[in-house]
Design a protein around this motif. Structure first.
Motif, PDB file in Angstrom:
ATOM      1  N   UNK A 148     -36.010 -58.294 -87.403  1.00 23.90           N
ATOM      2  CA  UNK A 148     -35.003 -57.947 -88.414  1.00 23.90           C
ATOM      3  C   UNK A 148     -34.147 -56.788 -87.905  1.00 23.90           C
ATOM      4  N   UNK A 149     -34.786 -55.772 -87.343  1.00 26.12           N
ATOM      5  CA  UNK A 149     -34.053 -54.619 -86.814  1.00 26.12           C
ATOM      6  C   UNK A 149     -33.157 -55.024 -85.652  1.00 26.12           C
ATOM      7  N   UNK A 150     -33.659 -55.897 -84.778  1.00 26.01           N
ATOM      8  CA  UNK A 150     -32.837 -56.376 -83.657  1.00 26.01           C
ATOM      9  C   UNK A 150     -31.598 -57.092 -84.173  1.00 26.01           C
ATOM     10  N   UNK A 151     -31.771 -57.966 -85.176  1.00 26.40           N
ATOM     11  CA  UNK A 151     -30.635 -58.727 -85.727  1.00 26.40           C
ATOM     12  C   UNK A 151     -29.575 -57.776 -86.268  1.00 26.40           C
ATOM     13  N   UNK A 152     -30.012 -56.755 -86.994  1.00 28.88           N
ATOM     14  CA  UNK A 152     -29.066 -55.828 -87.606  1.00 28.88           C
ATOM     15  C   UNK A 152     -28.359 -54.956 -86.563  1.00 28.88           C
ATOM     16  N   UNK A 153     -29.113 -54.486 -85.561  1.00 34.10           N
ATOM     17  CA  UNK A 153     -28.545 -53.530 -84.602  1.00 34.10           C
ATOM     18  C   UNK A 153     -27.899 -54.176 -83.392  1.00 34.10           C
ATOM     19  N   UNK A 154     -28.445 -55.290 -82.937  1.00 31.80           N
ATOM     20  CA  UNK A 154     -27.969 -55.901 -81.689  1.00 31.80           C
ATOM     21  C   UNK A 154     -27.417 -57.307 -81.869  1.00 31.80           C
ATOM     22  N   UNK A 156     -25.945 -59.014 -84.359  1.00 34.95           N
ATOM     23  CA  UNK A 156     -24.615 -59.194 -84.946  1.00 34.95           C
ATOM     24  C   UNK A 156     -23.521 -58.691 -83.995  1.00 34.95           C
ATOM     25  N   UNK A 157     -23.624 -57.472 -83.446  1.00 29.04           N
ATOM     26  CA  UNK A 157     -22.597 -57.048 -82.484  1.00 29.04           C
ATOM     27  C   UNK A 157     -22.525 -57.973 -81.258  1.00 29.04           C
ATOM     28  N   UNK A 158     -23.665 -58.460 -80.807  1.00 31.07           N
ATOM     29  CA  UNK A 158     -23.673 -59.389 -79.675  1.00 31.07           C
ATOM     30  C   UNK A 158     -22.956 -60.673 -80.040  1.00 31.07           C
ATOM     31  N   UNK A 159     -23.167 -61.152 -81.274  1.00 25.12           N
ATOM     32  CA  UNK A 159     -22.480 -62.359 -81.725  1.00 25.12           C
ATOM     33  C   UNK A 159     -20.966 -62.157 -81.678  1.00 25.12           C
ATOM     34  N   UNK A 160     -20.484 -61.002 -82.142  1.00 22.13           N
ATOM     35  CA  UNK A 160     -19.042 -60.744 -82.122  1.00 22.13           C
ATOM     36  C   UNK A 160     -18.515 -60.689 -80.688  1.00 22.13           C
ATOM     37  N   UNK A 161     -19.272 -60.073 -79.786  1.00 17.12           N
ATOM     38  CA  UNK A 161     -18.860 -60.028 -78.366  1.00 17.12           C
ATOM     39  C   UNK A 161     -18.843 -61.431 -77.769  1.00 17.12           C
ATOM     40  N   UNK A 162     -19.877 -62.219 -78.078  1.00 17.18           N
ATOM     41  CA  UNK A 162     -19.933 -63.596 -77.583  1.00 17.18           C
ATOM     42  C   UNK A 162     -18.772 -64.423 -78.127  1.00 17.18           C
ATOM     43  N   UNK A 163     -18.440 -64.204 -79.399  1.00 13.72           N
ATOM     44  CA  UNK A 163     -17.333 -64.945 -79.997  1.00 13.72           C
ATOM     45  C   UNK A 163     -16.004 -64.534 -79.359  1.00 13.72           C
ATOM     46  N   UNK A 164     -15.857 -63.247 -79.057  1.00 16.23           N
ATOM     47  CA  UNK A 164     -14.636 -62.773 -78.400  1.00 16.23           C
ATOM     48  C   UNK A 164     -14.497 -63.419 -77.019  1.00 16.23           C
ATOM     49  N   UNK A 165     -15.585 -63.463 -76.287  1.00 11.67           N
ATOM     50  CA  UNK A 165     -15.585 -64.115 -74.978  1.00 11.67           C
ATOM     51  C   UNK A 165     -15.270 -65.609 -75.121  1.00 11.67           C
ATOM     52  N   UNK A 166     -15.846 -66.234 -76.155  1.00 10.97           N
ATOM     53  CA  UNK A 166     -15.593 -67.655 -76.408  1.00 10.97           C
ATOM     54  C   UNK A 166     -14.114 -67.888 -76.711  1.00 10.97           C
ATOM     55  N   UNK A 167     -13.507 -66.981 -77.461  1.00 14.81           N
ATOM     56  CA  UNK A 167     -12.073 -67.098 -77.766  1.00 14.81           C
ATOM     57  C   UNK A 167     -11.257 -67.058 -76.473  1.00 14.81           C
TER      58      UNK A 167
END
Length: 174
Positions: A148-154, A156-167
């Motif tokens: 749970x702590x990993x999801x909140x701290x890492x 979600x931000x990783x998802x946004x970075x991955x999505x930016x790279x995907x874009x």
């Protein structure tokens, strides 16, 4: 939402505000809605597809969880609309879990029966996007606090970075 998701459940609701530099909002919405492309850039996708049941488009998504936890799967409906709000163009995507008899639970995979996500994307006034996301799910089973702590701290931000790279890679792949 206190009636639907009581606070005593101990589950988290996530609200994310972020920016995706150099990713125009329409591109972000296209990448977010493209399930086939998501299989290429989201490392947690095990299985992801859309099918029509009784005239309604339904998405099946199996998510890889770290060992020794069981994978989770979602069955949900989703819609995206481009809206004009006081002259601002905003893309809004809504998703919510549904129960579909033609898509039964699979052995060894925990079905997430309570899932809801709202996403709004608009221009940041430059070449990028402002993103707002609300997310809730009940993953079922016993999820250790470290995850749970990993999801909140890492996560979600990783998802946004991955999505930016995907874009950035999207135009090359389509």
């Amino acid at each position: 939402l206190p009636i639907l998701f009581p606070q005593q459940s101990g589950l988290y609701e996530y609200k994310i505000f972020g920016g995706l530099a150099d990713c125009p909002p329409k591109l972000c919405a296209d990448v977010y809605m493209d399930l086939d492309f998501r299989k290429q850039w989201d490392q947690y996708v095990k299985e992801l597809y859309e099918k029509t049941y009784d005239g309604e488009k339904v998405i099946y998504w199996e998510v890889k969880y770290p060992f020794p936890l069981s994978n989770r799967d979602y069955v949900y409906i989703r819609e995206c609309r481009e809206m004009d709000v006081d002259g601002r163009t905003i893309w809004v995507a809504l998703a919510q879990s549904v129960s579909v008899p033609q898509c039964p639970e699979k052995p060894g995979i925990i079905r997430v029966k309570s899932y809801k996500q709202s996403l709004a994307i608009e221009s940041d006034g430059k070449t990028g996007s402002k993103v707002y996301m609300y997310y809730f799910d009940n993953p079922g089973g016993m999820i250790p606090s470290w995850l749970v702590n990993w999801a909140a701290k890492s996560g979600v931000p990783t998802f946004l970075k991955d999505m930016q790279k995907a874009c950035h890679n999207y135009s090359k792949s389509t």
